[in-house]
Design a protein around this motif. Structure first.
Motif, mmCIF file in Angstrom:
data_model
loop_
_atom_site.group_PDB
_atom_site.id
_atom_site.type_symbol
_atom_site.label_atom_id
_atom_site.label_comp_id
_atom_site.label_asym_id
_atom_site.label_seq_id
_atom_site.Cartn_x
_atom_site.Cartn_y
_atom_site.Cartn_z
ATOM 1 N N GLY A 34 11.104 9.322 0.974
ATOM 2 C CA GLY A 34 10.871 8.417 1.911
ATOM 3 C C GLY A 34 9.505 8.485 2.627
ATOM 4 O O GLY A 34 8.909 7.365 2.782
ATOM 5 N N VAL A 35 8.824 9.674 2.721
ATOM 6 C CA VAL A 35 7.814 9.672 3.445
ATOM 7 C C VAL A 35 6.827 9.246 2.540
ATOM 8 O O VAL A 35 5.488 8.525 3.052
ATOM 9 C CB VAL A 35 7.351 10.911 3.702
ATOM 10 C CG1 VAL A 35 5.839 11.343 4.170
ATOM 11 C CG2 VAL A 35 8.250 11.727 4.829
ATOM 12 N N SER A 36 6.858 9.687 1.127
ATOM 13 C CA SER A 36 5.813 9.203 0.213
ATOM 14 C C SER A 36 5.730 7.615 -0.218
ATOM 15 O O SER A 36 4.738 7.103 -0.375
ATOM 16 C CB SER A 36 6.027 9.842 -1.151
ATOM 17 O OG SER A 36 7.358 9.283 -1.688
ATOM 18 N N LEU A 37 6.919 6.984 0.033
ATOM 19 C CA LEU A 37 6.980 5.632 -0.124
ATOM 20 C C LEU A 37 6.163 4.825 1.167
ATOM 21 O O LEU A 37 5.350 3.921 1.128
ATOM 22 C CB LEU A 37 8.389 5.129 -0.207
ATOM 23 C CG LEU A 37 8.973 5.274 -1.637
ATOM 24 C CD1 LEU A 37 10.338 5.185 -1.244
ATOM 25 C CD2 LEU A 37 8.514 4.484 -2.634
ATOM 26 N N LEU A 38 6.638 5.642 2.333
ATOM 27 C CA LEU A 38 5.828 5.012 3.372
ATOM 28 C C LEU A 38 4.345 5.145 3.639
ATOM 29 O O LEU A 38 3.583 4.134 3.837
ATOM 30 C CB LEU A 38 6.504 5.862 4.860
ATOM 31 C CG LEU A 38 5.921 5.634 6.105
ATOM 32 C CD1 LEU A 38 6.230 4.051 6.448
ATOM 33 C CD2 LEU A 38 6.265 6.507 7.166
ATOM 34 N N LEU A 39 3.936 6.178 3.033
ATOM 35 C CA LEU A 39 2.569 6.491 2.925
ATOM 36 C C LEU A 39 1.974 5.535 1.645
ATOM 37 O O LEU A 39 0.895 4.887 1.971
ATOM 38 C CB LEU A 39 2.140 7.842 2.662
ATOM 39 C CG LEU A 39 2.540 8.946 3.529
ATOM 40 C CD1 LEU A 39 2.258 10.285 2.922
ATOM 41 C CD2 LEU A 39 1.701 8.458 4.655
ATOM 42 N N LEU A 40 2.714 5.040 0.707
ATOM 43 C CA LEU A 40 2.272 4.320 -0.196
ATOM 44 C C LEU A 40 2.073 2.910 0.327
ATOM 45 O O LEU A 40 1.125 2.131 -0.038
ATOM 46 C CB LEU A 40 3.197 4.270 -1.402
ATOM 47 C CG LEU A 40 2.984 3.044 -2.637
ATOM 48 C CD1 LEU A 40 1.550 3.457 -3.316
ATOM 49 C CD2 LEU A 40 3.960 3.319 -3.582
ATOM 50 N N PHE A 41 3.269 2.508 1.039
ATOM 51 C CA PHE A 41 3.149 1.054 1.472
ATOM 52 C C PHE A 41 1.953 0.889 2.526
ATOM 53 O O PHE A 41 1.479 -0.163 2.666
ATOM 54 C CB PHE A 41 4.479 0.929 2.170
ATOM 55 C CG PHE A 41 5.749 0.591 1.270
ATOM 56 C CD1 PHE A 41 5.133 0.018 0.033
ATOM 57 C CD2 PHE A 41 6.898 1.235 1.604
ATOM 58 C CE1 PHE A 41 6.548 -0.153 -0.955
ATOM 59 C CE2 PHE A 41 8.018 0.951 0.630
ATOM 60 C CZ PHE A 41 7.843 0.314 -0.589
ATOM 61 N N ALA A 42 1.839 1.878 3.237
ATOM 62 C CA ALA A 42 0.736 1.893 4.357
ATOM 63 C C ALA A 42 -0.586 1.883 3.591
ATOM 64 O O ALA A 42 -1.421 0.958 4.387
ATOM 65 C CB ALA A 42 0.756 3.114 5.253
ATOM 66 N N LEU A 43 -0.808 2.560 2.776
ATOM 67 C CA LEU A 43 -2.182 2.406 1.805
ATOM 68 C C LEU A 43 -2.361 1.226 1.342
ATOM 69 O O LEU A 43 -3.304 0.536 1.390
ATOM 70 C CB LEU A 43 -2.120 3.371 1.073
ATOM 71 C CG LEU A 43 -3.329 3.617 0.023
ATOM 72 C CD1 LEU A 43 -4.511 3.603 0.580
ATOM 73 C CD2 LEU A 43 -3.133 4.483 -1.169
ATOM 74 N N ALA A 44 -1.193 0.577 0.706
ATOM 75 C CA ALA A 44 -1.201 -0.937 0.247
ATOM 76 C C ALA A 44 -1.459 -1.951 1.208
ATOM 77 O O ALA A 44 -2.221 -2.863 1.008
ATOM 78 C CB ALA A 44 -0.136 -1.264 -0.535
ATOM 79 N N ARG A 45 -0.970 -1.756 2.390
ATOM 80 C CA ARG A 45 -1.183 -2.637 3.506
ATOM 81 C C ARG A 45 -2.670 -2.467 3.940
ATOM 82 O O ARG A 45 -3.153 -3.549 4.302
ATOM 83 C CB ARG A 45 -0.059 -2.387 4.405
ATOM 84 C CG ARG A 45 -0.336 -3.532 5.675
ATOM 85 C CD ARG A 45 0.700 -3.183 6.667
ATOM 86 N NE ARG A 45 1.007 -1.964 7.153
ATOM 87 C CZ ARG A 45 1.818 -1.103 7.266
ATOM 88 N NH1 ARG A 45 2.715 -1.135 6.283
ATOM 89 N NH2 ARG A 45 1.780 0.002 7.731
ATOM 90 N N GLU A 46 -3.305 -1.269 3.902
ATOM 91 C CA GLU A 46 -4.454 -1.285 4.356
ATOM 92 C C GLU A 46 -5.680 -1.785 3.427
ATOM 93 O O GLU A 46 -6.593 -2.395 3.743
ATOM 94 C CB GLU A 46 -4.700 0.282 4.420
ATOM 95 C CG GLU A 46 -6.322 0.429 5.181
ATOM 96 C CD GLU A 46 -6.549 2.062 5.313
ATOM 97 O OE1 GLU A 46 -7.588 2.426 5.492
ATOM 98 O OE2 GLU A 46 -5.742 2.786 5.438
ATOM 99 N N VAL A 47 -5.316 -1.506 2.076
ATOM 100 C CA VAL A 47 -6.170 -1.945 1.009
ATOM 101 C C VAL A 47 -5.907 -3.585 0.744
ATOM 102 O O VAL A 47 -6.974 -4.452 0.702
ATOM 103 C CB VAL A 47 -6.101 -1.453 -0.330
ATOM 104 C CG1 VAL A 47 -6.780 -1.873 -1.291
ATOM 105 C CG2 VAL A 47 -6.329 0.160 -0.204
ATOM 106 N N LEU A 48 -4.499 -4.110 0.679
ATOM 107 C CA LEU A 48 -4.296 -5.476 0.300
ATOM 108 C C LEU A 48 -3.818 -6.090 1.228
ATOM 109 O O LEU A 48 -3.767 -7.536 0.969
ATOM 110 C CB LEU A 48 -3.295 -5.472 -0.959
ATOM 111 C CG LEU A 48 -3.557 -4.221 -2.183
ATOM 112 C CD1 LEU A 48 -2.515 -4.265 -3.068
ATOM 113 C CD2 LEU A 48 -5.017 -5.177 -2.747
ATOM 114 N N GLY A 49 -3.500 -5.556 2.553
ATOM 115 C CA GLY A 49 -2.903 -6.425 3.597
ATOM 116 C C GLY A 49 -1.417 -6.705 3.216
ATOM 117 O O GLY A 49 -0.808 -7.683 3.886
ATOM 118 N N PHE A 50 -1.020 -6.103 2.400
ATOM 119 C CA PHE A 50 0.667 -6.413 1.886
ATOM 120 C C PHE A 50 1.334 -5.113 1.102
ATOM 121 O O PHE A 50 0.219 -4.413 0.499
ATOM 122 C CB PHE A 50 0.515 -7.672 1.001
ATOM 123 C CG PHE A 50 1.675 -8.147 0.286
ATOM 124 C CD1 PHE A 50 2.671 -8.923 1.098
ATOM 125 C CD2 PHE A 50 2.342 -7.461 -0.690
ATOM 126 C CE1 PHE A 50 4.004 -9.137 0.485
ATOM 127 C CE2 PHE A 50 3.554 -7.605 -1.280
ATOM 128 C CZ PHE A 50 4.641 -8.737 -0.590
#
Length: 259
Positions: free
Chosen positions: A110-126
Motif C-alpha cells: 500500500g505504501v509503495s503504491l501510494l509513493l508510486l502514484f505520488a511520483l507519477a502525479r508529480e511528473v505527469l500530473g496524473f
C-alpha cells in the motif's frame, strides 16, 4: 493420537472462526450495545439497506472488484500461458517474482503504491487518488493470484492436444481460443473468483490508494468502528462474509473439476 489430533483441529478452527460467528450472531441481536443476546431481529439489516451512503459504498466496492478482476484475469491468464507454454530468457526469475505480491505485507504494498502514484502525479500530473488508483492497486496483487491458479491448471494439460490443433492447421490464437482456454477455463474462473474475493475484502491497499469519493465498504466499516461498534456494522460485515464465502466456495468447486 487420532483423537488428540481431532481435538487440536477443532480448537484451531474455533480460534479462527469463532470471532466470525460472534459477528454473525450479533447482527441478529436486538440489543444495540453489548454482546448480550436479548432477542432476534432483522432491523439492523433493514436500517443498513435504507442508508444511502452504504449503497454508494457498495456500488464503489463492486465497481472496483469487477473492473480489477476482469483486468487481472486477462493479464494473469496470458502471463500463465506465456510462462507454461513458451521459453524465454528470465523465465525462472519471472516465475519467482509472482510470489512477491503474495508474501509481501499489504501495508508495504500500500505504501509503495501510494509513493508510486505520488511520483507519477508529480511528473505527469496524473493520476490523482480516486477509484482509478484503487483499481490499479488491486490489479497489482490480483494478477499474481490469477497467474498462480491458472498456471497450476495449465501444467495439468497435455501439450499434445495443442500440438494436434496446430498440426490440423490452427494458428496460435486459434489454438489458444478453441483448445487451451476451454481446457483451462475452470482454473481461469477459479482464479477470477479468488481475485474478486480478495478485492471485496481488501482494506490496506484500498486505504492507501483511495481518494475523495472512493470509499469502499471495508473503509466504511473501519471508520464506523472508530466511533463505536454499531449493529449495522455487524450486519454489513455478515453480508461481506457471506459474499466472500460464496465466491470462494464457487472458485474451489471450479478448481476441483477434472480435466
Amino acid at each position: 493420537m487420532r483423537r488428540l489430533l481431532a481435538l487440536h483441529a477443532l480448537l484451531v478452527y474455533l480460534f479462527l472462526y469463532l470471532p466470525i460467528l460472534v459477528i454473525v450472531a450479533l447482527s441478529f441481536n436486538e440489543s444495540r450495545r453489548g454482546v448480550r443476546f436479548t432477542g432476534f431481529t432483522l432491523d439492523w439489516y433493514q436500517a443498513l439497506f435504507q442508508d444511502p451512503r452504504v449503497l454508494e459504498y457498495f456500488l464503489n466496492t463492486l465497481l472496483v472488484a469487477f473492473v480489477s478482476t476482469l483486468a487481472a484475469t486477462v493479464l494473469g491468464t496470458l502471463l500463465a500461458v506465456g510462462l507454461v507454454r513458451y521459453r524465454f530468457p528470465g523465465k525462472g526469475f519471472l516465475s519467482y517474482l509472482l510470489y512477491i505480491p503474495v508474501v509481501v505485507p499489504d501495508v508495504v504494498m500500500g505504501v509503495s503504491l501510494l509513493l508510486l502514484f505520488a511520483l507519477a502525479r508529480e511528473v505527469l500530473g496524473f493520476p490523482r487518488l480516486s477509484l482509478l488508483t484503487v483499481i490499479l492497486g488491486h490489479i497489482t496483487f490480483q494478477v499474481a493470484f490469477v497467474t498462480l491458479v491458472v498456471r497450476s491448471r495449465l501444467l495439468l494439460l497435455d501439450p499434445a492436444l495443442e500440438e494436434a490443433a496446430r498440426d490440423l492447421g490452427a494458428r496460435g490464437w486459434q489454438t489458444f481460443w478453441h483448445v487451451t482456454l476451454p481446457l483451462a477455463w475452470p482454473g481461469v474462473a477459479a482464479g477470477a473468483l479468488l481475485a474478486l474475493t480478495l478485492s471485496l475484502d481488501d482494506f490496506v491497499v484500498t486505504f492507501f490508494t483511495a481518494g475523495p469519493g472512493a470509499t469502499t465498504l471495508p473503509l466504511y466499516i473501519y471508520s464506523s468502528v472508530k466511533l463505536g461498534v454499531s449493529p449495522k456494522v455487524h450486519a454489513l460485515s455478515t453480508l461481506i462474509i457471506g459474499l466472500s464465502a460464496f465466491f470462494l466456495a464457487l472458485g474451489y468447486a471450479l478448481s476441483r473439476r477434472r480435466i
